[in-house]
Design a protein around this motif. Structure first.
Motif, PDB file in Angstrom:
ATOM      1  N   ASP A 174     115.423  28.488  16.056  1.00 37.36           N
ATOM      2  CA  ASP A 174     115.095  27.446  17.034  1.00 37.36           C
ATOM      3  C   ASP A 174     113.965  26.543  16.518  1.00 37.36           C
ATOM      4  OD1 ASP A 174     116.944  28.640  18.585  1.00 37.36           O
ATOM      5  OD2 ASP A 174     115.555  29.408  20.116  1.00 37.36           O
ATOM      6  N   SER A 175     113.770  25.422  17.231  1.00 38.50           N
ATOM      7  CA  SER A 175     112.672  24.525  16.849  1.00 38.50           C
ATOM      8  C   SER A 175     111.327  25.150  17.189  1.00 38.50           C
ATOM      9  CB  SER A 175     112.786  23.195  17.584  1.00 38.50           C
ATOM     10  OG  SER A 175     113.978  22.553  17.224  1.00 38.50           O
ATOM     11  N   TYR A 176     111.279  25.783  18.332  1.00 38.44           N
ATOM     12  CA  TYR A 176     110.069  26.517  18.704  1.00 38.44           C
ATOM     13  C   TYR A 176     110.458  27.607  19.697  1.00 38.44           C
ATOM     14  CZ  TYR A 176     110.185  23.468  22.833  1.00 38.44           C
ATOM     15  OH  TYR A 176     110.563  22.811  23.956  1.00 38.44           O
ATOM     16  N   LEU A 177     109.516  28.501  19.942  1.00 43.62           N
ATOM     17  CA  LEU A 177     109.806  29.667  20.779  1.00 43.62           C
ATOM     18  C   LEU A 177     109.658  29.292  22.260  1.00 43.62           C
ATOM     19  CD1 LEU A 177     110.475  32.576  19.971  1.00 43.62           C
ATOM     20  CD2 LEU A 177     108.060  33.124  20.211  1.00 43.62           C
ATOM     21  N   THR A 178     110.722  29.495  23.006  1.00 42.72           N
ATOM     22  CA  THR A 178     110.651  29.144  24.437  1.00 42.72           C
ATOM     23  C   THR A 178     110.320  30.367  25.294  1.00 42.72           C
ATOM     24  OG1 THR A 178     113.052  29.349  24.435  1.00 42.72           O
ATOM     25  CG2 THR A 178     112.148  27.113  24.371  1.00 42.72           C
ATOM     26  N   ASP A 179     110.853  31.533  24.920  1.00 42.94           N
ATOM     27  CA  ASP A 179     110.545  32.762  25.664  1.00 42.94           C
ATOM     28  C   ASP A 179     109.649  33.638  24.802  1.00 42.94           C
ATOM     29  OD1 ASP A 179     112.200  32.029  27.801  1.00 42.94           O
ATOM     30  OD2 ASP A 179     113.955  32.648  26.625  1.00 42.94           O
ATOM     31  N   ILE A 180     108.447  33.893  25.289  1.00 42.35           N
ATOM     32  CA  ILE A 180     107.513  34.722  24.509  1.00 42.35           C
ATOM     33  C   ILE A 180     107.861  36.199  24.746  1.00 42.35           C
ATOM     34  CG2 ILE A 180     105.083  35.305  24.119  1.00 42.35           C
ATOM     35  CD1 ILE A 180     105.822  32.388  23.429  1.00 42.35           C
ATOM     36  N   PRO A 181     108.170  36.922  23.669  1.00 44.49           N
ATOM     37  CA  PRO A 181     108.510  38.350  23.840  1.00 44.49           C
ATOM     38  C   PRO A 181     107.337  39.122  24.453  1.00 44.49           C
ATOM     39  CG  PRO A 181     109.006  37.598  21.611  1.00 44.49           C
ATOM     40  CD  PRO A 181     108.213  36.525  22.268  1.00 44.49           C
ATOM     41  N   ALA A 182     107.680  40.199  25.156  1.00 39.38           N
ATOM     42  CA  ALA A 182     106.639  41.045  25.761  1.00 39.38           C
ATOM     43  C   ALA A 182     105.922  41.842  24.672  1.00 39.38           C
ATOM     44  CB  ALA A 182     107.277  41.987  26.771  1.00 39.38           C
ATOM     45  N   THR A 183     104.786  42.414  25.058  1.00 40.86           N
ATOM     46  CA  THR A 183     104.027  43.256  24.117  1.00 40.86           C
ATOM     47  C   THR A 183     104.888  44.437  23.678  1.00 40.86           C
ATOM     48  OG1 THR A 183     102.016  42.710  25.303  1.00 40.86           O
ATOM     49  CG2 THR A 183     101.911  44.601  23.830  1.00 40.86           C
ATOM     50  N   ILE A 184     104.893  44.681  22.391  1.00 45.85           N
ATOM     51  CA  ILE A 184     105.625  45.849  21.875  1.00 45.85           C
ATOM     52  C   ILE A 184     104.598  46.896  21.477  1.00 45.85           C
ATOM     53  CG2 ILE A 184     107.062  46.695  19.979  1.00 45.85           C
ATOM     54  CD1 ILE A 184     108.664  44.171  20.160  1.00 45.85           C
ATOM     55  N   TRP A 185     104.665  48.049  22.114  1.00 44.28           N
ATOM     56  CA  TRP A 185     103.737  49.138  21.806  1.00 44.28           C
ATOM     57  C   TRP A 185     104.360  50.045  20.763  1.00 44.28           C
ATOM     58  CZ3 TRP A 185      98.982  48.535  23.596  1.00 44.28           C
ATOM     59  CH2 TRP A 185      98.799  47.703  24.710  1.00 44.28           C
ATOM     60  N   PRO A 186     103.538  50.683  19.965  1.00 40.76           N
ATOM     61  CA  PRO A 186     104.115  51.550  18.921  1.00 40.76           C
ATOM     62  C   PRO A 186     104.765  52.792  19.521  1.00 40.76           C
ATOM     63  CG  PRO A 186     101.720  51.763  18.969  1.00 40.76           C
ATOM     64  CD  PRO A 186     102.065  50.670  19.928  1.00 40.76           C
ATOM     65  N   ASP A 187     105.917  53.176  18.962  1.00 38.90           N
ATOM     66  CA  ASP A 187     106.512  54.452  19.381  1.00 38.90           C
ATOM     67  C   ASP A 187     106.034  55.551  18.429  1.00 38.90           C
ATOM     68  OD1 ASP A 187     107.996  54.238  17.071  1.00 38.90           O
ATOM     69  OD2 ASP A 187     109.784  53.464  18.076  1.00 38.90           O
ATOM     70  N   ALA A 188     106.528  56.741  18.640  1.00 42.44           N
ATOM     71  CA  ALA A 188     106.058  57.888  17.846  1.00 42.44           C
ATOM     72  C   ALA A 188     106.329  57.670  16.363  1.00 42.44           C
ATOM     73  CB  ALA A 188     106.753  59.159  18.328  1.00 42.44           C
ATOM     74  N   PHE A 189     107.481  57.068  16.043  1.00 40.30           N
ATOM     75  CA  PHE A 189     107.823  56.866  14.628  1.00 40.30           C
ATOM     76  C   PHE A 189     106.907  55.812  13.979  1.00 40.30           C
ATOM     77  CE2 PHE A 189     112.064  58.368  16.252  1.00 40.30           C
ATOM     78  CZ  PHE A 189     112.004  59.585  15.616  1.00 40.30           C
ATOM     79  N   ASP A 190     106.535  54.812  14.769  1.00 35.28           N
ATOM     80  CA  ASP A 190     105.590  53.802  14.243  1.00 35.28           C
ATOM     81  C   ASP A 190     104.259  54.464  13.894  1.00 35.28           C
ATOM     82  OD1 ASP A 190     107.267  51.582  14.477  1.00 35.28           O
ATOM     83  OD2 ASP A 190     106.792  51.354  16.606  1.00 35.28           O
ATOM     84  N   ILE A 191     103.778  55.312  14.812  1.00 38.65           N
ATOM     85  CA  ILE A 191     102.482  55.970  14.582  1.00 38.65           C
ATOM     86  C   ILE A 191     102.559  56.876  13.352  1.00 38.65           C
ATOM     87  CG2 ILE A 191     100.837  57.633  15.577  1.00 38.65           C
ATOM     88  CD1 ILE A 191     101.607  56.356  18.342  1.00 38.65           C
ATOM     89  N   LEU A 192     103.672  57.603  13.241  1.00 40.94           N
ATOM     90  CA  LEU A 192     103.848  58.476  12.064  1.00 40.94           C
ATOM     91  C   LEU A 192     103.874  57.639  10.780  1.00 40.94           C
ATOM     92  CD1 LEU A 192     106.546  61.115  13.124  1.00 40.94           C
ATOM     93  CD2 LEU A 192     104.097  61.459  12.785  1.00 40.94           C
ATOM     94  N   THR A 193     104.541  56.499  10.836  1.00 40.09           N
ATOM     95  CA  THR A 193     104.633  55.642   9.644  1.00 40.09           C
ATOM     96  C   THR A 193     103.254  55.121   9.248  1.00 40.09           C
ATOM     97  OG1 THR A 193     106.831  54.968  10.357  1.00 40.09           O
ATOM     98  CG2 THR A 193     105.805  53.625   8.656  1.00 40.09           C
TER      99      THR A 193
END
Lengths: 466, 168
Positions: free
Chosen positions: A396-415
């Protein structure tokens, strides 16, 4: 003047007497021995590194090709590039400027190039997931213009591998004389490795001259590749993932904050080596004082580069500019941004401005921890929202819908934990094969410098031959 | 006639520098004897022969080759598969610059590694006389000479204050 808290006498310090060349070899070779605590720490780090692998595999199994869920992996990859990639510059830049204080710190700084191995491995799943430049016949904005659609994948990986190889070449080249010392004075596997890796080093004049040349050349090439790699990784793995994000300063901000993180990493590693590695005799206040000054300067530069980019978006107020602010500054990562701002700029500024803290061993090390954590959060606030943009909106030309906050899951923390642990483990293992403080550079420092009494204060007389 | 390596060991740099002068004085050519140290002394500190190195040529040569390959590679592929978009030129110069920079740097790095192998004389397959105390701060003056001149070399080294003489 004797009662003045900041009198010259108090700020200056008497330099400890230099150990003899024989003592230097004996101490530093002995420091490569692994004690029970070292083994325990290595096993724990190894276990955590394995958990990191589990984290990446678990991520792949549970979310598969959903790129919006891989932001934390991208963030930790960028953090390792930031912290590990910038650190060898501490061995390079002051040495090119003939700074004497850096000699005992340069080996640890060069060792950080090993972290490039972990960074390169983490880049592999991200390369698989990184969208092609053209999807559904639409080409997203990037630095690649009309280039082949998988250019970011090929050249991003080549740049990172090139940077890692150059860093490792710098580390190995500067460690050759110490491998010879290990060959001559250690025992067991370290002696055998020293014999193989020293490749017949004897310390002839030609070998020393060549060593100086190769350190200079690899150092220059490393710097040129470091900035370039940050340019590619920051534009392809963050900026081009967000529609409408156009920022000429961001790659430079990425590079400069890498130098800040590099200084912080080296400061912390020196503190650990001094405290737990039995190297108090070789790592003095001078190294921490000098690094504290650099850390202070680069913390101010963090703000300068951030603000130079921010002000364009703030006053631009076009839809794309507002979307950028909503996504990366005041939107889902507003707390992340605030934390990064405080830890990368505000806290180091107000802590290191105090002489008592800056002119100490523990002060700069404590601030280094603050800065490193701040930069981890900074990479999270940059890469997680960037990767959270859905694949069908990336063109897109620019972002119209700002995604919600993504919190880390268990696999993210392990990584995250696993990747950082693997990086630290590599450094620890390297410090068993070759001394963490360079023998030849300490000997050279002792050869070329003498602590002297200068009127009523102390100083160091340093010879700086051409 | 066989060649021998003779090593004189010193604890201080001054007599080692005297030994270098003494070897030159008794007729040994500069370049046939060298000083071994565990730490780099300033160039010329021992009055040693300073050979011209050519290491800088390797990265320069590598960079030129890498740049030419990258230029050829990027230009040829775009000309071979021309894509006209928005009336812009076939050759996308700014994207080419990225690849040209990267290949230039990578070739320079590889050429530097190759150059170091040549210029460092490593691996050293005929290392000559050596003593592990050199990495403890002792200084060695080593000379390669014919059997008949070994005696001259030993005398020059001893007269300068060598604490020990070794052969290989």
């Amino acid at each position: 003047m004797a009662t003045d808290r900041h009198s010259h006498t108090e700020v200056s310090h008497e330099h400890p007497s230099a150990p003899s060349a024989g003592e230097v070899v004996e101490d530093l070779v002995a420091a490569t021995g692994a004690g029970v605590t070292f083994r325990r720490v290595a096993y724990i780090l190894g276990f955590l590194a394995v958990l990191g692998v589990v984290g990446v595999i678990g991520k792949a199994v549970t979310v598969g090709g959903d790129t919006t869920k891989w932001g934390y992996v991208a963030a930790v990859m960028a953090f390792l590039l930031t912290a590990g990639g910038g650190a060898p510059m501490v061995a390079i830049a002051p040495a090119l400027a003939k700074a004497n204080w850096v000699r005992p710190a340069s080996r640890i700084a060069a060792m950080f190039s090993l972290i490039g191995i972990v960074t390169s491995l983490l880049l592999i799943p991200l390369l698989v997931l990184l969208p092609s430049l053209v999807v559904e016949e639409t080409r997203r904005r990037s630095v690649w213009f009309e280039a082949p659609v998988y250019s970011p994948h090929v050249w991003g990986m080549m740049a990172l591998v090139g940077l890692t190889v150059t860093g490792l070449a710098l580390f190995y080249a500067s460690a050759l004389p110490d491998f010879a010392a290990m060959r001559d004075h250690s025992t067991g596997w370290r002696q055998r490795w020293g014999e193989k890796l020293s490749r017949g080093w004897r310390g002839t004049d030609v070998q020393w001259r060549s060593l100086r040349m190769r350190i200079g050349m690899f150092g220059t090439l490393y710097f040129l590749l470091l900035v370039f790699t940050h340019f590619l990784i920051s534009t392809d793995f963050a900026m081009s993932m967000v529609p409408g994000w156009r920022d000429a300063i961001f790659p430079m901000y990425h590079s400069v904050s890498s130098l800040q993180a590099g200084i912080a990493s080296v400061t912390l590693a020196l503190w650990v080596a001094r405290r737990y590695g039995g190297l108090e005799r070789y790592l003095h206040l001078d190294q921490f004082w000098a690094l504290g000054k650099l850390l202070f300067a680069f913390s101010l530069l963090w703000f300068y580069f951030f603000f130079s980019a921010f002000i364009v978006f703030w006053y631009g107020r076009a839809n794309a500019d507002i979307a950028f602010l909503d996504l990366l500054i005041r939107g889902p990562m507003v707390y992340g941004f605030a934390t990064a701002f405080v830890l990368c700029f505000f806290a180091p500024w107000w802590l290191l401005i105090w002489n008592r803290l800056r002119v100490s061993v523990n002060g700069p090390a404590a601030v280094a921890v603050v800065v490193l954590f701040g930069l981890l959060v900074d990479r999270v606030r940059l890469y997680v929202p960037s990767w959270s943009v859905p694949g069908d909106r990336i063109h897109d030309s620019y972002l119209t819908d700002i995604p919600a906050t993504i919190w880390p899951d268990a696999f993210d923390i392990l990584t995250i934990i696993g990747a950082v642990s693997a990086a630290v483990l590599l450094m620890l293992l390297a410090s068993r094969a070759v001394p963490a403080v360079s023998i030849w550079e300490v000997q050279q420092m002792n050869l070329l410098s003498r602590p002297v009494q200068f009127l009523r204060t102390h100083g160091v007389l340093v010879a700086k031959p051409d | 006639m066989s060649s021998k390596s003779v090593l004189g060991l010193f604890q201080e740099p001054e007599p080692a520098a005297d030994a270098m002068d003494a070897l030159a004085a008794v007729g040994f050519e500069r370049g046939t004897f060298d000083v071994l140290t565990g730490t780099p002394y300033p160039e010329g500190a021992f009055g040693e022969h300073v050979p011209q190195h050519r290491l800088f040529r390797f990265p320069a040569f590598g960079a030129i080759i890498g740049f030419m390959v990258a230029l050829l590679f990027t230009a040829a592929t775009q000309i071979a598969y021309p894509v006209v978009s928005g009336g812009k030129p076939i050759l996308s110069l700014f994207a080419m610059l990225i690849i040209m920079y990267e290949l230039t740097m990578l070739s320079a790095v590889i050429a530097t590694v190759v150059g170091i192998i040549f210029e460092s004389r490593l691996p050293n397959l005929k290392p000559g006389a050596y003593d592990p105390r050199i990495t403890e701060g002792w200084i060695g003056v080593v000379i390669s000479c014919d059997d008949e001149r070994v005696r001259d070399a030993e005398l020059a080294l001893k007269s300068s204050g060598a604490l020990e003489i070794k052969h290989a």
